[in-house]
Design an enzyme around this catalytic site. Structure first.
Site, PDB file in Angstrom:
ATOM      1  CB  CYS A 171      -1.000  -0.027   1.155  1.00 60.94           C
ATOM      2  SG  CYS A 171      -2.295  -1.247   0.878  1.00 60.94           S
ATOM      3  CG  HIS A 180      -4.367  -4.010   3.494  1.00 55.33           C
ATOM      4  ND1 HIS A 180      -5.059  -3.434   4.540  1.00 55.33           N
ATOM      5  CD2 HIS A 180      -3.671  -3.001   2.913  1.00 55.33           C
ATOM      6  CE1 HIS A 180      -4.784  -2.136   4.588  1.00 55.33           C
ATOM      7  NE2 HIS A 180      -3.950  -1.867   3.615  1.00 55.33           N
ATOM      8  CD  GLU A 215      -3.431  -7.462   6.115  1.00 54.64           C
ATOM      9  OE1 GLU A 215      -4.358  -6.696   6.440  1.00 54.64           O
ATOM     10  OE2 GLU A 215      -2.753  -7.271   5.091  1.00 54.64           O
TER      11      GLU A 215
END
Length: 423
Positions: free
Chosen positions: A311, A395, A397
């Protein structure tokens, strides 16, 4: 003596003129919520509108408040996630923003300590359609309203989030002011919204850690979904905290990494002295052009060790390589954004939260665009094999969001392993 009264009358009448025909029963009910004898009023048994959201376009939205009271200014963005509001609340990338949830029903699972993505809430406020009056989850420790009140975060509900979202899609992200203070006029709040700006402001300094620390916690066994891809070899990763989320660190640790987290202003020379196997540039809030010191740090590390940018880290890499970034119309915020992996043709559903993007046309030769956002065609991932770097504009994760991109941590580990073997 004051009394509440209800009047009920029942009348039998034929359905048609023929008296032998079917008869129906008609009810007339008249209720009084005040005093019959004195006319004294009583308060409504439900909460009334006590808050306003004033946008810079001049629109005023009446709402009901929950959480903290007062007046707050921020940039209004909408998030399309169906779940994971606690991860959103504690994502430092939302600093300076009001998050409007397009999912109308929020708060039904309450909150719990395990779903925190950072040590506090960084967003300016929460805007929702319907606030759940009860919680129904075995992990819940407190209600959303109590949670926000303790953390001094403002929230509003019973507002037309669909209409506001349509306005943001048409006009782009708007600055707004949220207030529960009756003493402030609409004109005063409108002036606040038109004199405040988020562009060019360094938001990273307020969300980054102040001193280096070691991170050792892995993803809990009940939530780990790629445990068969672990490596016995350990790699030391220095993670720059531009607003890093805890689950990014947990996923790295689960993939066999020893992690040292450093502040956003940590000198590149100090990082290289640690002789890390790789460097992570994390997610974070705001405009990458507002943090030239971070761009310089990235420049000094590129090419020396394997790098992974997420990001904000992706955007900083783009600038450090000589490319340009630009502010998007209303950004990408949600856990359901489709991304095409150009290397293998697969489509990943991703969790995203950013208002800026890298212009791929401005990048030098040798830089490969590896992922593209399928909603608008924007750049969602980069690689530069000659300089040992990779990055994603979302993202991996999956907090909140799907697990489609989790194996990118494995790719980073492989990048570090190959470099270690070469050296």
């Amino acid at each position: 003596m004051a009394t509440n009264a209800m009047y009920l009358s029942v009348i039998n009448r034929p359905l048609v003129a023929n008296p032998n025909s079917l008869r129906v029963r008609s009810f007339t009910v008249r209720c009084s919520t005040g005093s019959v004898s004195t006319g004294a009023s009583v308060s409504a048994p439900w909460k009334l509108a006590d808050a306003r959201l004033v946008l810079e376009d001049g629109s005023v939205w009446k709402a009901k408040s929950f959480g903290a009271s007062g007046t707050q200014v921020g940039e209004v963005v909408f998030n399309t996630s169906l779940t994971g509001y606690q991860e959103i609340l504690t994502d430092p990338s939302y600093a300076g923003q009001f998050v409007l949830m397009t999912n109308p029903h929020i708060g039904n699972t309450g909150v719990n300590i395990d779903d925190e993505e950072s040590i506090k809430c960084f967003l300016a406020g929460l805007i929702i359609r319907s606030l759940s009056i009860s919680t129904s989850n075995y992990r819940c420790t407190e209600s959303l309203s109590d949670y926000l009140l303790k953390r001094n975060i403002m929230g509003i509900y019973d507002v037309d989030t669909r209409a506001i979202t349509r306005r943001l899609r048409e006009d782009g992200s708007l600055i707004g002011v949220l207030s529960t203070e009756e003493s402030k006029t609409d004109e005063e709040l409108l002036e606040m919204s038109r004199t405040w700006d988020i562009v060019g402001v360094d938001l990273i300094s307020n969300v980054s850690c102040k001193q280096p620390y070691e991170w050792v916690e892995k993803t809990g066994s009940e939530w780990d979904f790629n445990s068969n891809r672990r490596h016995e070899e350990t790699f030391h990763v220095v993670a720059y905290d531009f607003g890093i989320k805890h689950n990014i660190l947990r996923r790295l640790a689960s993939y066999g990494c020893k992690i040292t987290v450093v502040p956003s202003t940590w000198p590149a020379a100090e990082t290289l002295k640690m002789k890390p196997d790789g460097v992570l540039f994390s997610n974070g809030p705001g405009d990458p052009s507002a943090v030239p010191y971070a761009v310089e740090t990235v420049k000094e590390i590129i090419g020396k060790v394997p790098i992974f940018g997420i990001c904000m880290g992706h955007q900083l890499l783009g600038q450090a390589l000589g490319g340009k970034t630009y502010k998007m119309k209303f950004g990408h915020h949600g856990g359901n954004h489709p991304v095409r992996n150009l290397r293998n043709g697969s489509v990943e559903i991703s969790a995203q939260n950013h208002n800026y993007a890298v212009d791929p046309e401005s990048l030098p030769s040798g830089v490969e665009v590896t992922h593209v956002n399928l909603n608008d065609g924007s750049c969602a991932g980069l690689a530069f094999p000659q300089r040992k770097l990779m990055s994603l504009q979302y993202h991996p994760e999956a907090s909140p969001g799907p697990h489609d991109s989790d194996l990118v941590f494995d790719h980073f580990v492989e990048l570090m392993r190959k470099e270690k073997q070469r050296s």
